[in-house]
Motif scaffolding. Structure first.
Motif, PDB file in Angstrom:
ATOM      1  N   ARG A   7       0.527  -1.188  -0.001  1.00  0.00           N
ATOM      2  CA  ARG A   7       0.034   0.194   0.086  1.00  0.00           C
ATOM      3  C   ARG A   7       1.024   1.122   0.083  1.00  0.00           C
ATOM      4  O   ARG A   7       1.640   1.696   1.079  1.00  0.00           O
ATOM      5  CB  ARG A   7      -0.946   0.094   1.402  1.00  0.00           C
ATOM      6  N   GLN A   8       0.946   2.006  -1.283  1.00  0.00           N
ATOM      7  CA  GLN A   8       1.671   2.992  -1.170  1.00  0.00           C
ATOM      8  C   GLN A   8       1.001   4.250  -0.676  1.00  0.00           C
ATOM      9  O   GLN A   8      -0.132   4.549  -0.649  1.00  0.00           O
ATOM     10  CB  GLN A   8       2.022   3.420  -2.417  1.00  0.00           C
ATOM     11  N   THR A   9       1.936   5.105   0.158  1.00  0.00           N
ATOM     12  CA  THR A   9       1.314   6.355   0.824  1.00  0.00           C
ATOM     13  C   THR A   9       2.101   7.538  -0.043  1.00  0.00           C
ATOM     14  O   THR A   9       1.606   8.900   0.636  1.00  0.00           O
ATOM     15  CB  THR A   9       2.012   6.188   2.306  1.00  0.00           C
ATOM     16  N   HIS A  10       3.018   7.429  -0.891  1.00  0.00           N
ATOM     17  CA  HIS A  10       3.475   8.654  -1.817  1.00  0.00           C
ATOM     18  C   HIS A  10       3.561   8.290  -3.178  1.00  0.00           C
ATOM     19  O   HIS A  10       3.130   6.929  -3.479  1.00  0.00           O
ATOM     20  CB  HIS A  10       5.018   8.650  -1.256  1.00  0.00           C
ATOM     21  N   GLU A  11       3.865   9.003  -3.798  1.00  0.00           N
ATOM     22  CA  GLU A  11       4.042   8.782  -5.398  1.00  0.00           C
ATOM     23  C   GLU A  11       5.283   9.012  -5.857  1.00  0.00           C
ATOM     24  O   GLU A  11       5.982   9.755  -5.443  1.00  0.00           O
ATOM     25  CB  GLU A  11       3.131  10.010  -6.041  1.00  0.00           C
ATOM     26  N   VAL A  58       6.950   5.651   3.076  1.00  0.00           N
ATOM     27  CA  VAL A  58       6.453   6.070   1.741  1.00  0.00           C
ATOM     28  C   VAL A  58       5.496   4.633   1.214  1.00  0.00           C
ATOM     29  O   VAL A  58       4.813   4.853   0.284  1.00  0.00           O
ATOM     30  CB  VAL A  58       7.451   5.899   0.655  1.00  0.00           C
ATOM     31  N   ALA A  59       5.468   3.549   2.070  1.00  0.00           N
ATOM     32  CA  ALA A  59       4.300   2.632   1.694  1.00  0.00           C
ATOM     33  C   ALA A  59       4.246   1.526   2.946  1.00  0.00           C
ATOM     34  O   ALA A  59       5.097   1.975   3.875  1.00  0.00           O
ATOM     35  CB  ALA A  59       4.780   1.748   0.817  1.00  0.00           C
ATOM     36  N   THR A  60       3.284   0.942   3.102  1.00  0.00           N
ATOM     37  CA  THR A  60       3.047  -0.090   4.096  1.00  0.00           C
ATOM     38  C   THR A  60       2.720  -1.477   3.692  1.00  0.00           C
ATOM     39  O   THR A  60       2.200  -1.538   2.443  1.00  0.00           O
ATOM     40  CB  THR A  60       2.038   0.278   5.275  1.00  0.00           C
ATOM     41  N   ASP A 109       0.119   0.482  -6.062  1.00  0.00           N
ATOM     42  CA  ASP A 109      -0.595   0.059  -4.689  1.00  0.00           C
ATOM     43  C   ASP A 109      -1.513  -1.149  -5.109  1.00  0.00           C
ATOM     44  O   ASP A 109      -2.072  -1.388  -6.123  1.00  0.00           O
ATOM     45  CB  ASP A 109      -1.616   1.177  -4.746  1.00  0.00           C
ATOM     46  N   PRO A 130       5.536  -0.494   8.143  1.00  0.00           N
ATOM     47  CA  PRO A 130       6.058   0.617   7.573  1.00  0.00           C
ATOM     48  C   PRO A 130       7.096   0.153   6.512  1.00  0.00           C
ATOM     49  O   PRO A 130       8.071  -0.493   7.085  1.00  0.00           O
ATOM     50  CB  PRO A 130       6.353   1.637   8.378  1.00  0.00           C
ATOM     51  N   ASP A 172      11.167   8.647   6.305  1.00  0.00           N
ATOM     52  CA  ASP A 172       9.704   9.008   5.937  1.00  0.00           C
ATOM     53  C   ASP A 172       9.142   7.493   5.532  1.00  0.00           C
ATOM     54  O   ASP A 172       9.791   6.557   4.886  1.00  0.00           O
ATOM     55  CB  ASP A 172       9.541   9.934   4.531  1.00  0.00           C
TER      56      ASP A 172
END
Length: 263
Positions: free
Chosen positions: A178-182, A193-195, A215, A200, A191
């Motif tokens: 699961r990405q949290t950044h692009e 950037v994904a989980t 994602d 993390p 930082d």
């Protein structure tokens, strides 16, 4: 001249870009659901979205060999969901380039085409391919090998901006990514950037997020899932790398030097 390229990731796409500019017709194959990291410079994305443009070249998804040939006849690159490259029997390419970069041979044979080129470790010139191209960064990057094999895989990424292994981000667990950044985001060391299943995936250096798995991708712990470029130049995210272009130059040299192997 029709060239079939196994793989449509970032290095394979750099090869395809260079050959396309030299007026070769290109068909590429990849997994139905590609696992590319540098998605912004991978023709494999055409399999997901129908088309993919890398720099000034567009690739289009083909459903079969006949459709692929129609696409290349119109001047674009064709991409097939065909990881085993079974379509070679219908395409009858003048040359086959194995650029899967699996660090081992996943089934390519020297009899697959009049000229077979193995890219990176896992191939031996004269055994499972006619020639190889070196992929290890350094003095021999992109060189054509007519006897023997490329340098074995070291599992150590090449040095960029003073960093090597620190650049690579790996999945922290088995599960769904699961990405949290692009791609293109500026990131700092630490930082997230994904989980993966709540765990993390953190950056170890600061820079630009140059690559990131899509994602929802299933991953296993330790799988390469991201890439941070410490040079901090966002425009590099949409440019084929120097390494890919060097390897592409080696493939182009091999095609020109050994084209007499065609019937």
């Amino acid at each position: 001249m029709l060239v079939l390229i196994r793989g449509a990731g970032d290095l394979a796409s750099g090869i395809a870009l260079r050959l396309h500019h030299a007026h070769y017709q290109i068909v590429m194959t990849d997994l139905p659901k590609p696992t590319a990291i540098r998605r912004t410079v991978c023709f494999s994305q055409a399999l997901l979205f129908g088309t993919a443009t890398v720099e000034d070249v567009t690739a289009r998804r083909a459903e079969n060999a006949k459709e692929a040939l129609a696409i290349v006849a119109k001047g674009d690159i064709a991409v097939l969901a065909d990881p085993e490259a079974k379509s070679k029997n219908a395409l009858l390419p003048d040359a086959l380039v194995d650029a899967i970069l699996a660090k081992r041979n996943l089934g390519t044979a020297i009899t697959d085409a009049p000229l077979v080129i193995g890219v990176g470790p896992g191939f031996t010139a004269g055994v499972d391919c006619h020639v190889c191209v070196e992929t290890m960064r350094g003095h021999t990057l992109g060189r054509v090998i007519t006897e023997g094999s490329p340098i074995p895989n070291t599992n150590i990424p090449g040095l960029i901006g003073g960093f090597a292994g620190e650049r690579v981000l790996r999945a922290p667990a088995d599960g769904i990514f699961r990405q949290t950044h692009e791609i293109g985001d500026t990131v700092q060391a630490g930082d997230v950037v994904a989980t993966v299943e709540g765990k993390p995936m953190c950056c170890t250096i600061s820079g630009i997020l140059r690559g990131l798995l899509a994602d929802g991708t299933p991953v296993c712990k330790g799988m390469k899932a991201g890439d941070v470029d410490p040079r901090g130049e966002a425009s590099y995210c949409r440019l084929v790398s120097d390494k890919a272009l060097a390897i592409g130059g080696g493939v182009l040299e091999a095609l020109l030097r050994f084209s007499e192997m065609r019937p």
